[in-house]
Write a protein that holds these residues in place. Structure first.
Motif, mmCIF file in Angstrom:
data_model
loop_
_atom_site.group_PDB
_atom_site.id
_atom_site.type_symbol
_atom_site.label_atom_id
_atom_site.label_comp_id
_atom_site.label_asym_id
_atom_site.label_seq_id
_atom_site.Cartn_x
_atom_site.Cartn_y
_atom_site.Cartn_z
ATOM 1 N N GLY A 47 0.829 -1.195 0.000
ATOM 2 C CA GLY A 47 0.000 0.000 0.000
ATOM 3 C C GLY A 47 0.861 1.241 0.000
ATOM 4 N N ILE A 48 0.469 2.251 -0.800
ATOM 5 C CA ILE A 48 1.291 3.456 -0.870
ATOM 6 C C ILE A 48 0.546 4.760 -0.607
ATOM 7 C CG2 ILE A 48 3.086 2.479 -2.356
ATOM 8 C CD1 ILE A 48 1.687 3.981 -4.706
ATOM 9 N N ALA A 49 -0.691 4.885 -1.036
ATOM 10 C CA ALA A 49 -1.386 6.167 -0.877
ATOM 11 C C ALA A 49 -2.886 5.938 -0.819
ATOM 12 C CB ALA A 49 -1.049 7.108 -2.029
ATOM 13 N N PHE A 50 -3.538 6.535 0.189
ATOM 14 C CA PHE A 50 -4.953 6.293 0.421
ATOM 15 C C PHE A 50 -5.660 7.545 0.909
ATOM 16 C CE2 PHE A 50 -5.017 1.780 -0.189
ATOM 17 C CZ PHE A 50 -3.680 1.474 -0.082
ATOM 18 N N TYR A 51 -6.970 7.534 0.699
ATOM 19 C CA TYR A 51 -7.820 8.644 1.122
ATOM 20 C C TYR A 51 -9.125 8.049 1.607
ATOM 21 C CZ TYR A 51 -10.867 12.732 0.659
ATOM 22 O OH TYR A 51 -11.757 13.735 0.887
ATOM 23 N N ASP A 52 -9.661 8.566 2.715
ATOM 24 C CA ASP A 52 -10.920 7.984 3.190
ATOM 25 C C ASP A 52 -12.038 9.013 3.256
ATOM 26 O OD1 ASP A 52 -9.851 7.622 6.679
ATOM 27 O OD2 ASP A 52 -10.755 9.339 5.647
ATOM 28 N N SER A 53 -13.231 8.530 3.525
ATOM 29 C CA SER A 53 -14.422 9.374 3.490
ATOM 30 C C SER A 53 -14.459 10.362 4.645
ATOM 31 C CB SER A 53 -15.679 8.506 3.477
ATOM 32 O OG SER A 53 -15.612 7.495 4.450
ATOM 33 N N ASP A 54 -13.551 10.214 5.614
ATOM 34 C CA ASP A 54 -13.424 11.211 6.673
ATOM 35 C C ASP A 54 -12.441 12.312 6.281
ATOM 36 O OD1 ASP A 54 -13.681 8.770 9.361
ATOM 37 O OD2 ASP A 54 -15.219 9.929 8.322
ATOM 38 N N GLY A 55 -11.874 12.209 5.073
ATOM 39 C CA GLY A 55 -10.952 13.233 4.598
ATOM 40 C C GLY A 55 -9.517 13.040 5.027
ATOM 41 N N GLU A 56 -9.187 11.848 5.484
ATOM 42 C CA GLU A 56 -7.824 11.570 5.931
ATOM 43 C C GLU A 56 -6.976 11.031 4.769
ATOM 44 O OE1 GLU A 56 -8.455 12.767 9.881
ATOM 45 O OE2 GLU A 56 -6.609 12.272 8.817
ATOM 46 N N PHE A 57 -5.735 11.470 4.711
ATOM 47 C CA PHE A 57 -4.773 11.000 3.728
ATOM 48 C C PHE A 57 -3.752 10.113 4.421
ATOM 49 C CE2 PHE A 57 -5.977 13.719 0.223
ATOM 50 C CZ PHE A 57 -6.605 14.782 0.851
ATOM 51 N N ARG A 58 -3.354 9.059 3.755
ATOM 52 C CA ARG A 58 -2.340 8.161 4.281
ATOM 53 C C ARG A 58 -1.323 7.887 3.175
ATOM 54 N NH1 ARG A 58 -4.100 9.362 9.068
ATOM 55 N NH2 ARG A 58 -5.921 8.201 9.819
ATOM 56 N N TYR A 59 -0.066 8.066 3.500
ATOM 57 C CA TYR A 59 0.997 7.820 2.532
ATOM 58 C C TYR A 59 2.071 6.940 3.143
ATOM 59 C CZ TYR A 59 -0.904 11.771 -0.108
ATOM 60 O OH TYR A 59 -1.730 12.610 -0.821
ATOM 61 N N ALA A 60 2.588 6.034 2.342
ATOM 62 C CA ALA A 60 3.764 5.287 2.747
ATOM 63 C C ALA A 60 4.971 6.215 2.714
ATOM 64 C CB ALA A 60 3.990 4.106 1.807
ATOM 65 N N GLN A 61 5.927 5.937 3.570
ATOM 66 C CA GLN A 61 7.107 6.801 3.655
ATOM 67 C C GLN A 61 7.835 6.887 2.315
ATOM 68 O OE1 GLN A 61 7.481 8.460 6.533
ATOM 69 N NE2 GLN A 61 9.050 9.662 5.509
ATOM 70 N N SER A 62 7.806 5.827 1.557
ATOM 71 C CA SER A 62 8.537 5.773 0.298
ATOM 72 C C SER A 62 8.015 6.760 -0.747
ATOM 73 C CB SER A 62 8.496 4.355 -0.273
ATOM 74 O OG SER A 62 7.155 3.947 -0.460
ATOM 75 N N VAL A 63 6.774 7.231 -0.588
ATOM 76 C CA VAL A 63 6.206 8.135 -1.590
ATOM 77 C C VAL A 63 5.815 9.486 -0.999
ATOM 78 C CG1 VAL A 63 5.341 6.151 -2.889
ATOM 79 C CG2 VAL A 63 3.789 7.385 -1.348
ATOM 80 N N LYS A 64 5.891 9.617 0.294
ATOM 81 C CA LYS A 64 5.469 10.862 0.953
ATOM 82 C C LYS A 64 6.280 12.035 0.412
ATOM 83 C CE LYS A 64 4.215 10.316 5.163
ATOM 84 N NZ LYS A 64 4.183 10.116 6.631
ATOM 85 N N GLY A 65 5.574 13.100 0.082
ATOM 86 C CA GLY A 65 6.223 14.284 -0.461
ATOM 87 C C GLY A 65 6.385 14.263 -1.966
ATOM 88 N N ARG A 66 6.206 13.114 -2.586
ATOM 89 C CA ARG A 66 6.321 13.001 -4.043
ATOM 90 C C ARG A 66 4.992 12.668 -4.699
ATOM 91 N NH1 ARG A 66 9.264 9.039 -6.245
ATOM 92 N NH2 ARG A 66 8.925 7.578 -4.518
ATOM 93 N N PHE A 67 4.167 11.869 -4.031
ATOM 94 C CA PHE A 67 2.884 11.443 -4.569
ATOM 95 C C PHE A 67 1.768 12.168 -3.817
ATOM 96 C CE2 PHE A 67 4.115 6.900 -6.130
ATOM 97 C CZ PHE A 67 5.190 7.434 -6.808
#
Length: 128
Positions: A47-67
């Motif tokens: 898993g690398i990048a996600f968004y949920d219906s509560d408006g939260e963003f989740r990023y894996a460290q490997s892509v944070k800041g780039r994706f």
């Protein structure tokens, strides 16, 4: 069941950008955690990048800041803007949705069987 279809994969040189899109087959009215996994040859799907219906963003460290993940609510489409691409970003990228609610904190710990809907995947190839 909601079906997902990805688009936007391709080949790019290192340092370049690509945008992936994931279109849902019908309007999304339930709670969700939606996002992107990727799988490189010989590696596990991660898993690398996600968004949920509560408006939260989740990023894996490997892509944070780039994706950057975003959602077009009018079209029920998820986008993944990928900048500063690296050779190690080469993988098949899959859109997925968990219709049970929110996204947990760390995408690297997501279990594949949490996700109810999957796209077919698109290839992203980054040349060095």
């Amino acid at each position: 069941q909601v079906h997902l279809a990805e688009s936007g994969g391709g080949s790019v040189q290192a340092g370049g950008s690509l945008t992936l899109s994931c279109a849902a087959s019908e309007a999304i009215r339930q709670k969700y955690c939606m996002g992107w996994f990727r799988q490189a040859p010989g590696a596990a799907r991660e898993g690398i990048a996600f968004y949920d219906s509560d408006g939260e963003f989740r990023y894996a460290q490997s892509v944070k800041g780039r994706f950057t993940i975003s959602k077009d609510n009018d079209r029920d489409t998820l986008h993944l803007q990928m900048n500063s691409l690296k050779f190690e970003d080469t993988a098949r990228y899959y859109c997925a949705a968990d219709w049970s609610g929110y996204c947990a904190l760390n995408p690297k710990e997501y279990e594949l069987d949490w996700f109810h809907s999957w796209g077919q995947g698109v290839q992203v190839t980054v040349s060095s």
